[in-house]
Design a protein around this motif. Structure first.
Motif, PDB file in Angstrom:
ATOM      1  N   ALA A 516       0.857  -1.189   0.000  1.00 54.51           N
ATOM      2  CA  ALA A 516       0.000   0.000   0.000  1.00 54.51           C
ATOM      3  C   ALA A 516       0.892   1.238   0.000  1.00 54.51           C
ATOM      4  O   ALA A 516       1.916   1.269   0.680  1.00 54.51           O
ATOM      5  N   PHE A 517       0.499   2.240  -0.777  1.00 52.49           N
ATOM      6  CA  PHE A 517       1.278   3.476  -0.897  1.00 52.49           C
ATOM      7  C   PHE A 517       0.453   4.664  -0.427  1.00 52.49           C
ATOM      8  O   PHE A 517      -0.731   4.791  -0.773  1.00 52.49           O
ATOM      9  N   ASP A 518       1.077   5.525   0.357  1.00 50.57           N
ATOM     10  CA  ASP A 518       0.486   6.835   0.575  1.00 50.57           C
ATOM     11  C   ASP A 518       0.678   7.627  -0.719  1.00 50.57           C
ATOM     12  O   ASP A 518       1.579   7.337  -1.509  1.00 50.57           O
ATOM     13  N   LYS A 519      -0.172   8.617  -0.953  1.00 50.27           N
ATOM     14  CA  LYS A 519      -0.072   9.374  -2.197  1.00 50.27           C
ATOM     15  C   LYS A 519       0.946  10.496  -2.107  1.00 50.27           C
ATOM     16  O   LYS A 519       1.977  10.479  -2.791  1.00 50.27           O
ATOM     17  N   THR A 520       0.682  11.466  -1.227  1.00 49.45           N
ATOM     18  CA  THR A 520       1.483  12.683  -1.200  1.00 49.45           C
ATOM     19  C   THR A 520       2.900  12.413  -0.715  1.00 49.45           C
ATOM     20  O   THR A 520       3.106  11.893   0.382  1.00 49.45           O
ATOM     21  N   GLY A 521       3.876  12.737  -1.544  1.00 47.73           N
ATOM     22  CA  GLY A 521       5.280  12.577  -1.177  1.00 47.73           C
ATOM     23  C   GLY A 521       5.819  11.188  -1.412  1.00 47.73           C
ATOM     24  O   GLY A 521       7.023  10.954  -1.253  1.00 47.73           O
ATOM     25  N   GLY A 644     -13.012  31.617   0.440  1.00 46.11           N
ATOM     26  CA  GLY A 644     -12.868  31.030  -0.876  1.00 46.11           C
ATOM     27  C   GLY A 644     -12.255  29.647  -0.820  1.00 46.11           C
ATOM     28  O   GLY A 644     -12.100  29.053   0.252  1.00 46.11           O
ATOM     29  N   ALA A 645     -11.923  29.141  -2.004  1.00 47.64           N
ATOM     30  CA  ALA A 645     -11.360  27.786  -2.130  1.00 47.64           C
ATOM     31  C   ALA A 645     -10.050  27.851  -2.889  1.00 47.64           C
ATOM     32  O   ALA A 645      -9.887  28.675  -3.812  1.00 47.64           O
ATOM     33  N   ILE A 646      -9.116  26.980  -2.493  1.00 50.07           N
ATOM     34  CA  ILE A 646      -7.821  26.881  -3.172  1.00 50.07           C
ATOM     35  C   ILE A 646      -7.685  25.464  -3.721  1.00 50.07           C
ATOM     36  O   ILE A 646      -7.859  24.479  -2.986  1.00 50.07           O
ATOM     37  N   GLY A 647      -7.404  25.359  -5.001  1.00 50.02           N
ATOM     38  CA  GLY A 647      -7.183  24.051  -5.632  1.00 50.02           C
ATOM     39  C   GLY A 647      -5.701  23.813  -5.839  1.00 50.02           C
ATOM     40  O   GLY A 647      -4.972  24.709  -6.283  1.00 50.02           O
ATOM     41  N   LEU A 648      -5.243  22.615  -5.467  1.00 47.43           N
ATOM     42  CA  LEU A 648      -3.826  22.263  -5.612  1.00 47.43           C
ATOM     43  C   LEU A 648      -3.688  20.964  -6.397  1.00 47.43           C
ATOM     44  O   LEU A 648      -4.578  20.114  -6.390  1.00 47.43           O
ATOM     45  N   MET A 649      -2.564  20.818  -7.032  1.00 43.61           N
ATOM     46  CA  MET A 649      -2.278  19.606  -7.798  1.00 43.61           C
ATOM     47  C   MET A 649      -0.835  19.205  -7.526  1.00 43.61           C
ATOM     48  O   MET A 649       0.065  20.035  -7.580  1.00 43.61           O
ATOM     49  N   ASP A 650      -0.663  17.940  -7.187  1.00 43.23           N
ATOM     50  CA  ASP A 650       0.689  17.414  -6.965  1.00 43.23           C
ATOM     51  C   ASP A 650       1.122  16.668  -8.217  1.00 43.23           C
ATOM     52  O   ASP A 650       0.309  16.008  -8.888  1.00 43.23           O
ATOM     53  N   THR A 651       2.406  16.737  -8.517  1.00 45.25           N
ATOM     54  CA  THR A 651       2.927  16.097  -9.723  1.00 45.25           C
ATOM     55  C   THR A 651       3.368  14.673  -9.420  1.00 45.25           C
ATOM     56  O   THR A 651       4.163  14.458  -8.497  1.00 45.25           O
ATOM     57  N   PRO A 652       2.869  13.690 -10.171  1.00 46.96           N
ATOM     58  CA  PRO A 652       3.330  12.318  -9.957  1.00 46.96           C
ATOM     59  C   PRO A 652       4.835  12.206 -10.198  1.00 46.96           C
ATOM     60  O   PRO A 652       5.399  12.896 -11.059  1.00 46.96           O
ATOM     61  N   ARG A 653       5.501  11.368  -9.431  1.00 45.43           N
ATOM     62  CA  ARG A 653       6.935  11.161  -9.610  1.00 45.43           C
ATOM     63  C   ARG A 653       7.195  10.556 -10.981  1.00 45.43           C
ATOM     64  O   ARG A 653       6.510   9.624 -11.409  1.00 45.43           O
ATOM     65  N   THR A 654       8.220  11.056 -11.645  1.00 45.73           N
ATOM     66  CA  THR A 654       8.555  10.530 -12.969  1.00 45.73           C
ATOM     67  C   THR A 654       9.013   9.071 -12.888  1.00 45.73           C
ATOM     68  O   THR A 654       8.846   8.311 -13.838  1.00 45.73           O
ATOM     69  N   SER A 655       9.585   8.692 -11.732  1.00 46.13           N
ATOM     70  CA  SER A 655      10.092   7.325 -11.592  1.00 46.13           C
ATOM     71  C   SER A 655       9.043   6.349 -11.084  1.00 46.13           C
ATOM     72  O   SER A 655       9.301   5.147 -11.009  1.00 46.13           O
ATOM     73  N   ALA A 656       7.839   6.861 -10.745  1.00 47.20           N
ATOM     74  CA  ALA A 656       6.848   6.006 -10.089  1.00 47.20           C
ATOM     75  C   ALA A 656       6.392   4.858 -10.972  1.00 47.20           C
ATOM     76  O   ALA A 656       6.355   3.698 -10.543  1.00 47.20           O
ATOM     77  N   ALA A 682      -7.468  11.230  -6.020  1.00 46.20           N
ATOM     78  CA  ALA A 682      -6.684  10.019  -5.840  1.00 46.20           C
ATOM     79  C   ALA A 682      -6.674   9.174  -7.112  1.00 46.20           C
ATOM     80  O   ALA A 682      -5.631   8.654  -7.525  1.00 46.20           O
ATOM     81  N   GLU A 683      -7.815   9.056  -7.746  1.00 46.80           N
ATOM     82  CA  GLU A 683      -7.898   8.258  -8.974  1.00 46.80           C
ATOM     83  C   GLU A 683      -7.074   8.875 -10.100  1.00 46.80           C
ATOM     84  O   GLU A 683      -6.480   8.157 -10.908  1.00 46.80           O
ATOM     85  N   ALA A 684      -7.021  10.210 -10.147  1.00 46.84           N
ATOM     86  CA  ALA A 684      -6.243  10.877 -11.189  1.00 46.84           C
ATOM     87  C   ALA A 684      -4.760  10.549 -11.060  1.00 46.84           C
ATOM     88  O   ALA A 684      -4.078  10.254 -12.050  1.00 46.84           O
ATOM     89  N   VAL A 685      -4.239  10.589  -9.830  1.00 51.46           N
ATOM     90  CA  VAL A 685      -2.825  10.262  -9.612  1.00 51.46           C
ATOM     91  C   VAL A 685      -2.576   8.785  -9.867  1.00 51.46           C
ATOM     92  O   VAL A 685      -1.588   8.396 -10.503  1.00 51.46           O
ATOM     93  N   ALA A 686      -3.478   7.926  -9.396  1.00 48.37           N
ATOM     94  CA  ALA A 686      -3.311   6.483  -9.585  1.00 48.37           C
ATOM     95  C   ALA A 686      -3.241   6.132 -11.064  1.00 48.37           C
ATOM     96  O   ALA A 686      -2.426   5.289 -11.478  1.00 48.37           O
ATOM     97  N   LYS A 687      -4.060   6.769 -11.862  1.00 51.19           N
ATOM     98  CA  LYS A 687      -4.053   6.509 -13.308  1.00 51.19           C
ATOM     99  C   LYS A 687      -2.727   6.925 -13.929  1.00 51.19           C
ATOM    100  O   LYS A 687      -2.174   6.224 -14.785  1.00 51.19           O
ATOM    101  N   ALA A 694      -7.299   2.755  -6.058  1.00 52.21           N
ATOM    102  CA  ALA A 694      -7.074   4.008  -5.337  1.00 52.21           C
ATOM    103  C   ALA A 694      -8.201   4.188  -4.338  1.00 52.21           C
ATOM    104  O   ALA A 694      -9.373   4.188  -4.713  1.00 52.21           O
ATOM    105  N   TRP A 695      -7.821   4.295  -3.052  1.00 53.69           N
ATOM    106  CA  TRP A 695      -8.814   4.497  -1.998  1.00 53.69           C
ATOM    107  C   TRP A 695      -8.636   5.905  -1.447  1.00 53.69           C
ATOM    108  O   TRP A 695      -7.633   6.216  -0.797  1.00 53.69           O
TER     109      TRP A 695
END
Length: 829
Positions: A516-521, A644-656, A682-687, A694-695
């Motif tokens: 099992a993998f955590d997503k962020t980091g 208001g709301a802030i939207g953030l996006m993390d970049t998948p690791r190139t080596s993942a 979560a599904e976007a990063v998993a893909k 992706a849970w």
């Protein structure tokens, strides 16, 4: 299974108002999730009594030192009641001797746990109320063992020594190489020299007896007796120690067999037995020394002195005298003397000695030195450096953030040494097997002495057969089969930038089918960026970002760091007021006070729960829109108004993607990503990275439940950062922390620590663990197979000479088979 132990650990809670704090709750969750912990609960007996954590655990599965690490990493500090020693000692000759010493230490009053490795690592947990470190050291000295100083790179063992006994320091790590030297009047290789002298006496006696018939009969016997004296010197010592503990070990069996041969007049065969047995031990030590030196090489990485800028001049001082805040000057191609951050200069640093990264990493000075001093653990990887790494072509200046004994390298050396003394499941099995098998062999040998009542043969032949059976059935190879492989595997992993804490996680990692993998980091870079800012009616983007940056600047969460960093860039020169009273709402967000009003920043789900008013329709709609686009969404509210709301996006690791495919190739059939993010994000990063499951929407307690569900199906590893994911990692079969070189908590909570923040190290350590497990099984099969062949063969007439030759040959085979692990190649770089 051994008896369970109950331990009441008095704790101090630094900076924590009471024992009901979330810190303690997290600790209890971690402890309960660990394999081997039967129960853990808090005991509060009164206002004048310190709170205690009561732990019921199986010492055969989890050690007290591991429990200690988890307690201290969570923020609670064990009081002075319990002491912890980690010593390198001189004088351990082989695994059987290590077990004998271990038994003697355990018998001392006040000793809770003790583990001794064949390479001279002694780990003792004890109660200061009943015994002191000085008395334990005295007990070792009485058994002809000399505790060595182990300091240098590892410095003092402050964080592991809670008894206040100065003798318990881990001392000069640079001298560790002496640990495998079992010493004697002829130096470190006395046993090997004695065995060669034994062989010389045996050879001369044999020549005199066979080819010089005219000499008196006592002459060859004189040489054979000399062979007995030199060949049996260490065997007799070992046998006496075992008999004092009422134990019958392999050395005792060999001595009985040699004495029996002498009683029958078969001096030559008895001398041959002792020669081959002592020669095997000597060569075994020499071979094991190679694995030990692979670990000791870590200690030599840090330089002995550092060039420090003090009082306007540069002076050389021992690294032990460096203080936090000192500025050291590192010239091109020099090794760095301490952990810290760059204040001047740029260079490419070779971090392979600590993190295993094959390519030098570019380093640059920190942007804000005062902020780096205030929060050194938050300094980015581009400015953080470690002791023992190698500077490139540029001269740099580094401000020291850790004392020499607290550096990442020192912690790795210390933890690797502790890992040597912690036994794997297979090793525990083989030791239990030996405890039953050796007495059974003695009974069989006694029964064979009465074979003359059934078959017609002289007693001398019957006695000779019984002695041959003793030799054949002695499981020497079995005793060394697992520890030699574990030591080599741990050493190879450490050289590759991976810390494995003992044989248990090494073996478990080798048999995993699910991770099992955590997503962020972990699967992402851990550097999310602000992609969207949506403000409420009547609110400007500046209003929203000022409030968000002011609050999130107080937090060290990756999302908070991203909002603070990118928010400042968008605000440019706008003034940012100071927020106070930050409170973390674990898994949901944070709240703080700004300009007299409470500010909430968190997931949309945080609002409308636990007394927090729900979101306005406009904010609910904005959050849904951002989530639909796969954004991590944070809502900002000040007082009663949604800003208001802030939207953030993390970049998948190139080596993942490549790393995950390599894991599939190694046999990991199931990989799951668990995340606190919205399911869509979560599904976007998993893909992107190639994970099928992706849970999302998981709170920390939900992650624990997810790991428990996976573990109910099979062994599972949890990969995370070792901080926010600690409870989930604790409940996994193996907890794996990434980027541990810069995180004390990750180093202490994980079973396996990837020193570099690089997912490519994961296939390496899984492949190494699988290879180690295969070699352990090979060694067990070889050792048991030889015994299974020799036992009937000696009963049917095979002599002592051939039996001991095959017996010692199998011992050397398993040792050299284990040493192949030191040459294991990282195929995934």
């Amino acid at each position: 299974m051994t008896d369970k132990l109950r331990l009441d650990i008095p704790i101090v809670l630094p900076g924590i108002p009471d024992a009901s704090d979330a810190c303690v709750e997290r600790l209890l969750v971690e402890l309960k999730g660990r394999e081997g912990v039967v129960a853990a609960h808090l005991k509060i007996e009164g206002a004048d009594v310190s709170p205690q954590i009561c732990v019921h655990y199986d010492p055969a599965t989890i050690s007290l030192s591991r429990i200690r690490e988890l307690v201290t990493s969570t923020g609670a500090v064990i009081t002075s009641r319990f002491g912890h020693l980690l010593w390198q000692v001189k004088g351990i000759r082989h695994p059987r001797h290590a077990r004998t010493i271990e038994g003697e230490i355990k018998s001392l009053p006040g000793v809770i746990e003790a583990e001794v490795s064949s390479t001279g690592v002694v780990r003792v947990e004890f109660n200061n109320d009943q015994i002191s470190a000085a008395k334990i050291e005295q007990a070792l000295v009485q058994r002809a063992l000399a505790p060595l100083d182990v300091g240098g790179a590892a410095d003092t063992h402050r964080d592991h020594q809670h008894g206040g006994n100065d003798q318990a320091h881990a001392h000069e790590q640079g001298k560790e190489h002496e640990a495998h030297e079992h010493g004697g009047i002829l130096g470190p290789n006395t046993e090997l020299i004695f065995s060669l002298i034994c062989g010389a006496f045996l050879g001369v006696g044999f020549v005199v007896e066979k080819f010089l018939g005219a000499v008196p009969a006592w002459v060859p016997i004189f040489f054979f007796v000399g062979a007995y004296l030199f060949g049996g010197f260490y065997t007799v010592r070992e046998a006496i120690e075992n008999l004092r503990l009422r134990k019958f070990e392999i050395d005792t069996l060999m001595l009985v067999a040699a004495a029996g041969a002498a009683a029958l007049g078969a001096w030559a065969e008895g001398a041959l037995l002792l020669f081959l047995f002592s020669l095997g031990h000597g060569l075994e030590h020499y071979a094991m020394g190679r694995a030990k030196r692979a670990i000791e090489a870590l200690a030599a990485l840090a330089p002995a002195t550092a060039s420090v800028r003090r009082g306007g001049e540069i002076r050389d001082v021992p690294v032990e005298e460096l203080q936090v805040g000192d500025v050291v000057v590192v010239r091109p191609n020099e090794r760095l003397p301490a952990d810290g951050f760059l204040t001047q200069g740029t260079s490419a640093i070779n971090q392979a000695p600590v993190t295993g990264e094959s390519i030098p990493v570019d380093k640059e000075p920190v942007d804000d030195i005062s902020e780096a001093r205030r929060r050194p653990d938050a300094v980015g990887a581009a400015s953080r450096v470690f002791a023992g790494t190698i500077n490139g072509a540029g001269a740099i200046e580094v401000e020291v953030t850790r004392l020499s004994g607290d550096s990442a390298l020192a912690k790795v050396i210390r933890m690797v040494n502790e890992a040597e003394a912690q036994k794997s499941p297979t090793q525990r099995f083989t030791e239990r097997f030996e405890r039953i098998f050796v007495p059974a062999v003695l009974v069989l040998a006694v029964l064979l002495l009465f074979a003359g009542l059934i078959i017609d043969e002289p007693f001398s032949a019957t006695f000779y057969r019984a002695m041959a059976v003793l030799v054949a059935a002695s499981p020497c190879a079995l005793a060394i089969a697992t520890p030699s492989a574990v030591l080599s595997g741990v050493a190879r992993a450490a050289r590759g930038g991976v810390l494995i804490k003992g044989g248990a996680p090494l073996e478990n990692l080798g048999s995993l089918k699910a991770i099992a993998f955590d997503k962020t980091g972990t699967l992402t870079e851990g550097r999310p960026r602000i992609t969207d800012v949506i403000v409420s009616e009547g609110v400007t983007e500046t209003d929203l970002l000022v409030a968000a940056v002011a609050v999130e600047s107080l937090s060290d969460h990756p999302l908070a760091a991203a909002i603070a960093r990118d928010g400042r860039e968008r605000l440019k020169d706008a003034a940012i007021p100071e927020a106070t009273q930050l409170q973390s709402l674990i898994g949901r967000g944070v709240k703080a006070v700004l300009n007299g009003e409470t500010v909430w920043i968190g997931k949309p789900d945080m609002f409308g729960a636990e007394g927090i008013p729900p979101l306005s329709e406009a904010m609910t709609s904005a959050a849904q829109r951002l989530r639909a686009e796969g954004r991590t969404t944070m809502i900002v509210r000040q007082g009663s108004r949604d800003l208001g709301a802030i939207g953030l996006m993390d970049t998948p690791r190139t080596s993942a993607r490549a790393a995950l495919q390599a894991l599939r190739d190694l046999g990991i059939s199931r990989m799951v990503m668990i995340s606190g993010d919205h399911q869509r994000a979560a599904e976007a990063v998993a893909k992107d990275v190639g994970i099928d499951e992706a849970w999302g929407d998981l709170m920390p307690e939900d992650k624990v439940d997810a790991i428990k569900r996976l573990r109910a199906e099979s062994k599972v590893a949890m990969v995370g950062d070792g901080v926010n994911d600690a409870p989930a990692m604790a409940n996994a079969t193996v907890g794996i922390a990434m980027g541990a070189a810069g995180s004390d908590v990750a180093l202490e909570t994980a079973d396996v620590a990837l020193m570099a923040d690089d997912l490519q190290h994961l296939p390496f350590v899984v492949g190494l663990s699988r290879h180690t497990r295969a070699i352990i099984l090979q060694n067990v099969y070889i050792s048991l197979g030889v015994v299974a062949f020799l036992l009937p063969a000696t009963i049917l007439g095979l002599g002592i000479g051939p039996a001991v030759a095959m017996h010692e040959g199998s011992t050397l085979i398993v040792v050299f088979n284990a040493l192949r692990l030191l040459a294991y190649r990282d195929k995934f770089k």
